[in-house]
Design a protein around this motif. Structure first.
Motif, PDB file in Angstrom:
ATOM      1  N   VAL A 147      -3.039   8.803  -9.587  1.00  0.00           N
ATOM      2  CA  VAL A 147      -3.759   9.438  -8.479  1.00  0.00           C
ATOM      3  C   VAL A 147      -4.592   8.396  -7.728  1.00  0.00           C
ATOM      4  O   VAL A 147      -4.708   8.424  -6.497  1.00  0.00           O
ATOM      5  CB  VAL A 147      -4.642  10.591  -8.997  1.00  0.00           C
ATOM      6  N   ALA A 148      -5.189   7.447  -8.487  1.00  0.00           N
ATOM      7  CA  ALA A 148      -5.963   6.387  -7.833  1.00  0.00           C
ATOM      8  C   ALA A 148      -5.091   5.569  -6.890  1.00  0.00           C
ATOM      9  O   ALA A 148      -5.510   5.226  -5.777  1.00  0.00           O
ATOM     10  CB  ALA A 148      -6.592   5.489  -8.894  1.00  0.00           C
ATOM     11  N   CYS A 149      -3.862   5.283  -7.326  1.00  0.00           N
ATOM     12  CA  CYS A 149      -2.964   4.514  -6.467  1.00  0.00           C
ATOM     13  C   CYS A 149      -2.639   5.288  -5.181  1.00  0.00           C
ATOM     14  O   CYS A 149      -2.540   4.700  -4.095  1.00  0.00           O
ATOM     15  CB  CYS A 149      -1.675   4.177  -7.219  1.00  0.00           C
ATOM     16  N   LEU A 150      -2.467   6.614  -5.291  1.00  0.00           N
ATOM     17  CA  LEU A 150      -2.213   7.419  -4.093  1.00  0.00           C
ATOM     18  C   LEU A 150      -3.385   7.324  -3.119  1.00  0.00           C
ATOM     19  O   LEU A 150      -3.197   7.232  -1.897  1.00  0.00           O
ATOM     20  CB  LEU A 150      -1.964   8.878  -4.486  1.00  0.00           C
ATOM     21  N   PHE A 151      -4.612   7.366  -3.662  1.00  0.00           N
ATOM     22  CA  PHE A 151      -5.792   7.255  -2.786  1.00  0.00           C
ATOM     23  C   PHE A 151      -5.841   5.892  -2.116  1.00  0.00           C
ATOM     24  O   PHE A 151      -6.149   5.777  -0.924  1.00  0.00           O
ATOM     25  CB  PHE A 151      -7.055   7.495  -3.604  1.00  0.00           C
ATOM     26  N   LEU A 152      -5.542   4.854  -2.880  1.00  0.00           N
ATOM     27  CA  LEU A 152      -5.601   3.506  -2.314  1.00  0.00           C
ATOM     28  C   LEU A 152      -4.547   3.322  -1.227  1.00  0.00           C
ATOM     29  O   LEU A 152      -4.798   2.663  -0.204  1.00  0.00           O
ATOM     30  CB  LEU A 152      -5.412   2.474  -3.427  1.00  0.00           C
ATOM     31  N   LEU A 153      -3.358   3.919  -1.438  1.00  0.00           N
ATOM     32  CA  LEU A 153      -2.313   3.803  -0.423  1.00  0.00           C
ATOM     33  C   LEU A 153      -2.678   4.573   0.841  1.00  0.00           C
ATOM     34  O   LEU A 153      -2.356   4.147   1.962  1.00  0.00           O
ATOM     35  CB  LEU A 153      -0.987   4.318  -0.983  1.00  0.00           C
ATOM     36  N   SER A 154      -3.325   5.717   0.674  1.00  0.00           N
ATOM     37  CA  SER A 154      -3.675   6.529   1.843  1.00  0.00           C
ATOM     38  C   SER A 154      -4.883   5.990   2.588  1.00  0.00           C
ATOM     39  O   SER A 154      -5.131   6.375   3.728  1.00  0.00           O
ATOM     40  CB  SER A 154      -3.960   7.974   1.417  1.00  0.00           C
ATOM     41  N   SER A 155      -5.650   5.106   1.949  1.00  0.00           N
ATOM     42  CA  SER A 155      -6.897   4.656   2.574  1.00  0.00           C
ATOM     43  C   SER A 155      -6.651   3.856   3.841  1.00  0.00           C
ATOM     44  O   SER A 155      -7.501   3.791   4.720  1.00  0.00           O
ATOM     45  CB  SER A 155      -7.711   3.814   1.584  1.00  0.00           C
ATOM     46  N   ARG A 156      -5.470   3.266   3.970  1.00  0.00           N
ATOM     47  CA  ARG A 156      -5.218   2.469   5.177  1.00  0.00           C
ATOM     48  C   ARG A 156      -5.131   3.330   6.426  1.00  0.00           C
ATOM     49  O   ARG A 156      -5.265   2.844   7.541  1.00  0.00           O
ATOM     50  CB  ARG A 156      -3.919   1.688   5.020  1.00  0.00           C
ATOM     51  N   ARG A 166     -17.355   0.709   8.636  1.00  0.00           N
ATOM     52  CA  ARG A 166     -17.399   0.037   7.331  1.00  0.00           C
ATOM     53  C   ARG A 166     -16.048  -0.580   7.027  1.00  0.00           C
ATOM     54  O   ARG A 166     -15.014  -0.119   7.524  1.00  0.00           O
ATOM     55  CB  ARG A 166     -17.767   1.038   6.227  1.00  0.00           C
ATOM     56  N   TRP A 167     -16.089  -1.580   6.145  1.00  0.00           N
ATOM     57  CA  TRP A 167     -14.828  -2.170   5.695  1.00  0.00           C
ATOM     58  C   TRP A 167     -14.200  -1.329   4.609  1.00  0.00           C
ATOM     59  O   TRP A 167     -13.075  -1.576   4.192  1.00  0.00           O
ATOM     60  CB  TRP A 167     -15.067  -3.588   5.176  1.00  0.00           C
ATOM     61  N   TYR A 168     -14.940  -0.329   4.133  1.00  0.00           N
ATOM     62  CA  TYR A 168     -14.420   0.571   3.093  1.00  0.00           C
ATOM     63  C   TYR A 168     -14.588   1.994   3.584  1.00  0.00           C
ATOM     64  O   TYR A 168     -15.281   2.259   4.552  1.00  0.00           O
ATOM     65  CB  TYR A 168     -15.173   0.370   1.784  1.00  0.00           C
ATOM     66  N   ASP A 169     -13.943   2.934   2.891  1.00  0.00           N
ATOM     67  CA  ASP A 169     -14.107   4.344   3.205  1.00  0.00           C
ATOM     68  C   ASP A 169     -14.047   5.149   1.911  1.00  0.00           C
ATOM     69  O   ASP A 169     -13.829   4.607   0.823  1.00  0.00           O
ATOM     70  CB  ASP A 169     -13.057   4.822   4.206  1.00  0.00           C
ATOM     71  N   PHE A 170     -14.222   6.453   2.032  1.00  0.00           N
ATOM     72  CA  PHE A 170     -14.269   7.313   0.854  1.00  0.00           C
ATOM     73  C   PHE A 170     -12.962   7.246   0.063  1.00  0.00           C
ATOM     74  O   PHE A 170     -12.966   7.174  -1.163  1.00  0.00           O
ATOM     75  CB  PHE A 170     -14.551   8.754   1.288  1.00  0.00           C
ATOM     76  N   SER A 171     -11.836   7.288   0.762  1.00  0.00           N
ATOM     77  CA  SER A 171     -10.544   7.305   0.074  1.00  0.00           C
ATOM     78  C   SER A 171     -10.347   6.047  -0.764  1.00  0.00           C
ATOM     79  O   SER A 171      -9.905   6.108  -1.916  1.00  0.00           O
ATOM     80  CB  SER A 171      -9.421   7.451   1.107  1.00  0.00           C
ATOM     81  N   PHE A 172     -10.691   4.899  -0.187  1.00  0.00           N
ATOM     82  CA  PHE A 172     -10.523   3.640  -0.921  1.00  0.00           C
ATOM     83  C   PHE A 172     -11.462   3.578  -2.132  1.00  0.00           C
ATOM     84  O   PHE A 172     -11.045   3.259  -3.245  1.00  0.00           O
ATOM     85  CB  PHE A 172     -10.797   2.470   0.035  1.00  0.00           C
ATOM     86  N   LEU A 173     -12.730   3.906  -1.936  1.00  0.00           N
ATOM     87  CA  LEU A 173     -13.701   3.810  -3.026  1.00  0.00           C
ATOM     88  C   LEU A 173     -13.434   4.840  -4.116  1.00  0.00           C
ATOM     89  O   LEU A 173     -13.565   4.544  -5.312  1.00  0.00           O
ATOM     90  CB  LEU A 173     -15.116   3.997  -2.472  1.00  0.00           C
ATOM     91  N   TYR A 174     -13.031   6.053  -3.720  1.00  0.00           N
ATOM     92  CA  TYR A 174     -12.727   7.056  -4.735  1.00  0.00           C
ATOM     93  C   TYR A 174     -11.472   6.666  -5.517  1.00  0.00           C
ATOM     94  O   TYR A 174     -11.379   6.907  -6.719  1.00  0.00           O
ATOM     95  CB  TYR A 174     -12.543   8.421  -4.087  1.00  0.00           C
ATOM     96  N   GLY A 175     -10.509   6.045  -4.835  1.00  0.00           N
ATOM     97  CA  GLY A 175      -9.343   5.539  -5.542  1.00  0.00           C
ATOM     98  C   GLY A 175      -9.723   4.463  -6.545  1.00  0.00           C
ATOM     99  O   GLY A 175      -9.209   4.428  -7.676  1.00  0.00           O
ATOM    100  N   MET A 176     -10.636   3.562  -6.163  1.00  0.00           N
ATOM    101  CA  MET A 176     -11.094   2.525  -7.100  1.00  0.00           C
ATOM    102  C   MET A 176     -11.839   3.154  -8.280  1.00  0.00           C
ATOM    103  O   MET A 176     -11.710   2.700  -9.433  1.00  0.00           O
ATOM    104  CB  MET A 176     -12.004   1.540  -6.371  1.00  0.00           C
ATOM    105  N   ALA A 177     -12.624   4.224  -8.018  1.00  0.00           N
ATOM    106  CA  ALA A 177     -13.337   4.897  -9.109  1.00  0.00           C
ATOM    107  C   ALA A 177     -12.359   5.513 -10.099  1.00  0.00           C
ATOM    108  O   ALA A 177     -12.519   5.385 -11.321  1.00  0.00           O
ATOM    109  CB  ALA A 177     -14.271   5.962  -8.526  1.00  0.00           C
ATOM    110  N   LEU A 178     -11.335   6.211  -9.599  1.00  0.00           N
ATOM    111  CA  LEU A 178     -10.341   6.810 -10.491  1.00  0.00           C
ATOM    112  C   LEU A 178      -9.568   5.738 -11.251  1.00  0.00           C
ATOM    113  O   LEU A 178      -9.222   5.913 -12.425  1.00  0.00           O
ATOM    114  CB  LEU A 178      -9.375   7.672  -9.678  1.00  0.00           C
ATOM    115  N   LEU A 179      -9.308   4.610 -10.582  1.00  0.00           N
ATOM    116  CA  LEU A 179      -8.611   3.518 -11.258  1.00  0.00           C
ATOM    117  C   LEU A 179      -9.463   2.969 -12.403  1.00  0.00           C
ATOM    118  O   LEU A 179      -8.972   2.739 -13.519  1.00  0.00           O
ATOM    119  CB  LEU A 179      -8.287   2.423 -10.236  1.00  0.00           C
TER     120      LEU A 179
END
Length: 715
Positions: free
Chosen positions: A19-28, A35-48
Motif C-alpha cells: 500500500v505504501a508503494c501505491l501511495f508513493l507512485l500516486s504522489s507524483r 512544498r517539495w512533499y505532499d500528504f500522499s508521499f509522506l503517508y506512503g513513507m510512513a506506511l513503508l
C-alpha cells in the motif's frame, strides 16, 4: 497455530509495504507547488516504515531487530509530517516553524524512550507501550486539528475518507501493540481497504477553491489556530498527569520528558502570541466592517430618497405613458407609420409639463433627414433658462432607408419647472425614442412576416411540384416490380427518382443526387426530368444515357457550380438482362436467396464536371430472383457519425427484413421501405434519402448463361 499467525502478521506487514508503494507512485500526481512533499508521499513513507519496522522485528537477524526501533520512529515521524501536509483550504496550514518544532518534540519523546531503555533494559516492558501512546496522542492531536479544518474544505468529499482511514490505522496500530493484538491487526487489515478507497477518491481532486470574504477567511484561520493551541495544552496536561501517575521514573526519562514539555510550552506560548495578533487583526476587521456597514446604510438611504423621487416622477408621467401604450396597441405598418409618429408627438407635447420645443427626426447614418416632425418654438433656444436635450437611438446596423432609418434623433428644450432631476428627464426622452424605434421594428417584422408567408407558400408549391415528379405508384411488369421511396431532409430537396416502361421489352430506372438542398437543387431536378425523358427517345443504353445527359446539362450545372451523381439501369425483359451505368453514385445493394452483396459496378465521375466524359456499362444476366436497392448517400449519412450505418450494415438489415419468417415474398419491397422509414424516424436526418427498390424475378425458362454471373464490361 503460532506459525500460522506469524505468517498472517508477515502478510499484513507486507501488505502495508505494498500500500505504501501505491501511495508513493500516486504522489507524483498530487505534488503541490508550496512544498517539495505532499500528504500522499509522506503517508506512503510512513506506511513503508511501519511495514518494514514490524518485518524487521519478526526477522531472526539481530541487526534487523536493532533497526526495527528507529524504523518504527520513522513511521511516527512521517505520519506527523503527513498530517502537517494534508491538503486543506489554502488559508489553513501549519507554519514552517510549527512543523519543525513538532518534529523536534516527537524526536525528543522517542529519544527519551530509547535512552531510558538503553540505560535500564528492565523498564522496556513499561516504557515501550508508553512511548507509543505518547507519540500516538501527539500525532492524533494534529489529526484532530486537520480533521476539523477539513470539514469546510471544498475537496472534503474526495480526501475525507483517506483522513479517517489514517486516523483509524494509527489507533488500531497503537492499541494492538500490547492490548487486543489479534483483533487490532485484523482491524488494521480492514483499514487498508478504507485507505486505498480514500487514495482512489483523492486522485479525483479538482482545482476548485472556495472564495471566502475577508471575515470568513480570518474566522476559519483563527479557529484552526485555536484548535491547534487547545490540542497542545491538552497534551501538555496529559503528560503531566502521566508523570504523576507513574512514580519512580529514571532521571534520563525525567530529563528528556522535561525537555520535550519545555519545547511544547514554547510552542504553546508562541502559538498564543500568534493567535492574539490574529485576534487583534480580526477586531480591526470587525471595526472596518462596521464602518463599511454604516457607509452602506448611508448609501441605501440615498438610494431610497432617489427611489422616492422616481415614484413621484412616475405619477407625473403616468398619463404620458398611458397615451404611449394606447398608441402601441394600434396596428402599425409602413403606410401609417408617419401618421402614428405625428400623433405621438402631439400627445407628448401636450402632456409633458415644461416642454417648449420637440423635434423628432428619422435620419441616415450620414445625418440626412428622411422624416421630421416639430412641435413648439425653435427660437426658444436663445431664451433662458432652458435646458437643451439631444439624444440619438440606433434603429439597427443593417438597413438605412427612408422606411427603416439608421437612427432616431430627439431634440427638445425644457424649462426648470419641468423637473430638477435631469437624469429622469433624459430617461423620459429616451423612452420616447425607444417607443418610436419599436414602431419601426414592428413595421419591419410585419413586412418580414408577410414575405415569409409568401416564401412558405412558394416552398409549399415547389414541394408539391417536386413530389409530383417522383413516381408514387409501384411499377408492376412481368418479372419485375419497382417502387420509389423519397424522404427529403427539408420540404424540397435535390434527389430525383424516376422509372419509365419504354415498351414491352425495355424499362429504364434512374436515381440521381444533385449537390445542395433547397430551391436551387429542386429546380435542377425539373430540368433533369425533362432531359432524361428526352434522351430516352434516342437510346436504350444506360451509358449513352449518362453521356448525353452530361453534355445536355453541363452548362447549367457549371453556372451553378453543381454536379449530379446518377445511377441508370435498363431492364431488357426479352434478353433477361439488367444493364447498368454509374456516374459517381453509391453502388447498389444486391439481395437474393443465395447471396447478398454490394454490386461491383463500374464507376464514372458525376455529371456536370467534365463535358466529354464517357461512361461504362455493366450487364447482369437475370439468373435468379433478386432485389436491387439503388439509393442516395443520404441513407448511409443517416444519424450521427457513431450511429450511422454503412452500406454493409444496411445490406444485413434488408436481408433480415425480407427473410421468409418475417415477410411474404410478394411484399419484399414494402418490407425494405418500412425498414428505411422506421430507421429515419428514429435517427437524425442530415441529407435527402431516395431509394429505388427493384424486385426482379428470373424467367422460369431461362437457362443459366455459361460462365459466372459477374459483370461484363461494356462500352
Amino acid at each position: 497455530m503460532v506459525g500460522d499467525w506469524v505468517i498472517w502478521e508477515a502478510s499484513l506487514y507486507a501488505t502495508g509495504v505494498f500500500v505504501a508503494c501505491l501511495f508513493l507512485l500516486s504522489s507524483r500526481h498530487l505534488i503541490t507547488f508550496k512544498r517539495w512533499y505532499d500528504f500522499s508521499f509522506l503517508y506512503g513513507m510512513a506506511l513503508l516504515a511501519w511495514g518494514l519496522g514490524h518485518l524487521f522485528r519478526l526477522h531472526p537477524n539481530l541487526l534487523l531487530k536493532l533497526l526495527a526501533s528507529p524504523v518504527s520512529f520513522l513511521f511516527y515521524l512521517f505520519l506527523l509530517m503527513a498530517f502537517h501536509a494534508f491538503p486543506l483550504s489554502p488559508h489553513l496550514y501549519y507554519e514552517r516553524w510549527k512543523s519543525v518544532l513538532d518534529i523536534i518534540i516527537l524526536s525528543a519523546i522517542y529519544l527519551t524512550y530509547t535512552l531510558t531503555v538503553w540505560f535500564d533494559p528492565s523498564r522496556s516492558a513499561l516504557y515501550e507501550p508508553l512511548v507509543h501512546a505518547q507519540a500516538s496522542l501527539f500525532i492524533l492531536g494534529r489529526a484532530y486539528t486537520v480533521y476539523m479544518g477539513n470539514e469546510k474544505n471544498a475537496q472534503r468529499d474526495h480526501n475525507h475518507l483517506l483522513l479517517v482511514g489514517a486516523v483509524l490505522f494509527l489507533l488500531f496500530d497503537t492499541t494492538g501493540h500490547h492490548f487486543f493484538k489479534k483483533p487490532m491487526e485484523i482491524l488494521t487489515a480492514v483499514t487498508f481497504a478504507v485507505i486505498l478507497l480514500g487514495l482512489y477518491n483523492m486522485r479525483k481532486l479538482r482545482g476548485k477553491v472556495d472564495v471566502l470574504d475577508e471575515y470568513l477567511y480570518f474566522h476559519e484561520k483563527l479557529s484552526f489556530q485555536f484548535r491547534d493551541d487547545h490540542v497542545n495544552r491538552a497534551y501538555f496536561f496529559l503528560s503531566i498527569i502521566l508523570l504523576i501517575a507513574i512514580p519512580h521514573h529514571p532521571p534520563v526519562f525525567l530529563l528528556g520528558t522535561g525537555i520535550s514539555l519545555f519545547m511544547l510550552l514554547g510552542r504553546i506560548y508562541f502559538t498564543r502570541r500568534e493567535n492574539d495578533a490574529a485576534m487583534q487583526e480580526m477586531f480591526h476587521l470587525s471595526r472596518s466592517l462596521e464602518k463599511q456597514f454604516e457607509e452602506n446604510m448611508q448609501e441605501i438611504r440615498q438610494k431610497n430618497e432617489h427611489l422616492s423621487n422616481l415614484l413621484s416622477a412616475k405619477q407625473s408621467y403616468e398619463m404620458l405613458l398611458v397615451e404611449s401604450n394606447r398608441q402601441s396597441m394600434r396596428e402599425v405598418h409602413f403606410e401609417n407609420l408617419h401618421q402614428l409618429i405625428e400623433e405621438i408627438a402631439d400627445a407628448w407635447y401636450a402632456n409633458m409639463i415644461g416642454l417648449d420645443f420637440l423635434r423628432i427626426s428619422l435620419r441616415s447614418q450620414g445625418g440626412t433627414s428622411y422624416y421630421e416632425t416639430v412641435r413648439g418654438r425653435p427660437e426658444a433656444r436663445g431664451e433662458t433658462p432652458h435646458r437643451p436635450v439631444s439624444l440619438t437611438v440606433l434603429v439597427g446596423d443593417r438597413a438605412d432607408t427612408p422606411l427603416v432609418p439608421r437612427q432616431i434623433v430627439i431634440e427638445a428644450l425644457t424649462t426648470p419647472t419641468f423637473r430638477s432631476d435631469t437624469e429622469m428627464e433624459d430617461s423620459i426622452f429616451n423612452l420616447l425614442a425607444i417607443h418610436i424605434r419599436g414602431l419601426i421594428q414592428r413595421c419591419l417584422q410585419n413586412q418580414q412576416a408577410l414575405e415569409l408567408r409568401l416564401m412558405e407558400q412558394e416552398m409549399e408549391l415547389a414541394s408539391r411540384i417536386q413530389f409530383s415528379l417522383i413516381p408514387k405508384e409501384r411499377l408492376v411488369l412481368p418479372g419485375l416490380q419497382a417502387k420509389a421511396v423519397y424522404l427529403p431532409v427539408a420540404s424540397i430537396g435535390g434527389d430525383y427518382v424516376d422509372y419509365v416502361a419504354i415498351d414491352d421489352r425495355f424499362s429504364c430506372f434512374l436515381v440521381a443526387d444533385i449537390s445542395g438542398h433547397g430551391i436551387p437543387a429542386s429546380l435542377l431536378t425539373t430540368g433533369l426530368r425533362i432531359a432524361f425523358r428526352a434522351v430516352l427517345q434516342t437510346t436504350m443504353a444506360p451509358n449513352e444515357i449518362l453521356d448525353r445527359l452530361n453534355r445536355l446539362m453541363h452548362e447549367d450545372l457549371a453556372k451553378t457550380r453543381s454536379f449530379i451523381t446518377m445511377f441508370v439501369a435498363v431492364y431488357d425483359q426479352q434478353a433477361g438482362v439488367l444493364r447498368t451505368s454509374r456516374a459517381g453514385h453509391p453502388q447498389p445493394l444486391y439481395l437474393s436467396a443465395a447471396k447478398q452483396m454490394i454490386l461491383p459496378c463500374a464507376n464514372g465521375i458525376g455529371l456536370g464536371l467534365i463535358p466529354e466524359t464517357r461512361y461504362k456499362m455493366d450487364e447482369w444476366p437475370v439468373e435468379e430472383d433478386f432485389i436491387l436497392v439503388i439509393y442516395t448517400d443520404g441513407l448511409t449519412d443517416l444519424g450521427r457519425k457513431e450511429e450511422a450505418l454503412t452500406a454493409q450494415d444496411w445490406l444485413q438489415r434488408f436481408r433480415a427484413a425480407v427473410s421468409a419468417d418475417k415477410r411474404e415474398a410478394s411484399d419484399r419491397i414494402a418490407a425494405i421501405e418500412e425498414e428505411v422509414r422506421q430507421r429515419t424516424r428514429a435517427m437524425e436526418q442530415e441529407d435527402d434519402i431516395s431509394l429505388l427498390i427493384l424486385d426482379v424475378k428470373a424467367r422460369p425458362a431461362a437457362a443459366p448463361l455459361p460462365g459466372s454471373t459477374a459483370a461484363r464490361s461494356g462500352r
